[in-house]
Write a protein that holds these residues in place. Structure first.
Motif, mmCIF file in Angstrom:
data_model
loop_
_atom_site.group_PDB
_atom_site.id
_atom_site.type_symbol
_atom_site.label_atom_id
_atom_site.label_comp_id
_atom_site.label_asym_id
_atom_site.label_seq_id
_atom_site.Cartn_x
_atom_site.Cartn_y
_atom_site.Cartn_z
ATOM 1 N N ASP A 162 -3.133 2.372 -5.823
ATOM 2 C CA ASP A 162 -3.513 1.021 -4.372
ATOM 3 C C ASP A 162 -4.292 1.915 -3.407
ATOM 4 N N TRP A 163 -5.030 0.347 -2.920
ATOM 5 C CA TRP A 163 -6.570 0.426 -2.156
ATOM 6 C C TRP A 163 -5.721 -0.066 -1.381
ATOM 7 N N TYR A 164 -5.872 0.193 0.254
ATOM 8 C CA TYR A 164 -5.909 -0.262 0.878
ATOM 9 C C TYR A 164 -7.149 -1.611 2.143
ATOM 10 N N VAL A 185 -12.479 -1.663 4.169
ATOM 11 C CA VAL A 185 -11.732 -0.739 2.625
ATOM 12 C C VAL A 185 -11.153 0.814 4.052
ATOM 13 N N GLY A 219 -8.858 2.815 2.103
ATOM 14 C CA GLY A 219 -8.858 4.041 1.544
ATOM 15 C C GLY A 219 -7.469 3.887 0.430
ATOM 16 N N LYS A 220 -6.833 4.944 -0.012
ATOM 17 C CA LYS A 220 -5.922 5.141 -1.382
ATOM 18 C C LYS A 220 -4.848 5.520 -0.949
ATOM 19 N N PHE A 240 -3.955 -3.781 -5.003
ATOM 20 C CA PHE A 240 -4.868 -4.434 -3.640
ATOM 21 C C PHE A 240 -4.124 -4.157 -2.671
ATOM 22 N N VAL A 251 -14.043 -3.233 -2.938
ATOM 23 C CA VAL A 251 -13.352 -2.111 -3.209
ATOM 24 C C VAL A 251 -14.110 -0.483 -3.795
ATOM 25 N N TYR A 252 -14.709 -1.144 -5.565
ATOM 26 C CA TYR A 252 -15.455 -0.275 -5.964
ATOM 27 C C TYR A 252 -16.967 -0.542 -5.983
ATOM 28 N N ASN A 312 -14.116 -3.560 -12.430
ATOM 29 C CA ASN A 312 -13.834 -1.975 -12.202
ATOM 30 C C ASN A 312 -13.505 -0.967 -12.664
#
Length: 234
Positions: free
Chosen positions: A15-17, A25, A27-28, A36, A228-229, A234
């Protein structure tokens, strides 16, 4: 609101935060799930100090969903309302409702739409919705191209060089609808330029006035992926 797999573009594990206020963003975690999430910076910091990091972070965050229906409706609406001036919507993070959605933008002029934004750093920008006065982290912008009437000028398909400059400066994908070339109730072609200057023509269409159109594009998911990416897929 269900987290739907439009066009096969799901988040990749873990999961990304994302900072719920600024859109940064953060981190994860160490999970095997693929969401997300939005979280306050304070809870993010506490979670990274906790012995049960992933459990803490997931318990104190919300899964971010994409309100594709609203985004599609808003894109069709600005196309239908484009007569003598450009119209625009912002693709934003609505932290209160834990979703990516669309809000109307202002400052539309003949052949021009202006984005007024504030930044917390070099990559994360916020815009203010003209309807409710709320401020949101911005993920992308969609605007229409109206009919050019100035002498010696003519309409062109796709995004403009100015669109590319805005994408680069705000670090967000910019989408342009060829409203000048389509009837107000019909589906209209959507084009895209990303911050790295990559331009794509006819990536999809607006949904149409009857809201039953095909070949639409999930702009909300695309802009979230890019945030995010750093890329659309993705």
């Amino acid at each position: 609101m269900i987290f739907v797999d439009f066009d096969g573009m799901l988040a990749s594990p873990p999961d990304w935060y994302i900072n719920s206020k600024t859109g940064q963003v953060l981190g994860k975690d160490d999970s095997t799930t693929n969401n997300f999430r939005i979280i306050s910076k304070g809870e993010w910091n506490l979670g990274n100090e906790a012995s049960n990091k992933t459990e803490y972070l997931q318990a104190n965050s919300s899964i971010l969903t994409v309100d594709n229906e609203t985004i599609q409706n808003q894109m069709q609406t600005i196309h239908s309302e484009t007569i003598n001036t450009e119209q625009q919507v912002f693709i934003v993070i609505d932290a209160e409702n834990s979703m990516v959605t669309a809000v109307r933008g202002k400052n539309t002029l003949k052949n021009k739409a202006t984005i007024t934004s504030e930044t917390y750093n070099d990559k994360d920008y916020q815009v203010t919705n003209t309807i409710d006065g709320k401020t949101y982290p911005i993920l992308g912008q969609v605007h229409t191209h109206d009919d050019v009437t100035d002498e010696g000028m003519e309409n062109g398909f796709g995004t403009s060089p100015e669109d590319g400059d805005v994408a680069k400066n705000l670090n967000i994908p910019i989408y342009a609808i060829d409203s000048w070339n389509h009837g107000k109730k019909s589906q209209a072609v959507i084009n895209r330029v990303t911050p790295n200057g990559k331009r794509n023509v006819n990536i999809g269409k607006t949904i149409g006035a009857d809201r039953n159109g095909t070949k639409t594009v999930n702009v909300g998911q695309e802009t979230l992926n890019y945030k995010v990416y750093g890329k659309i897929d993705n």
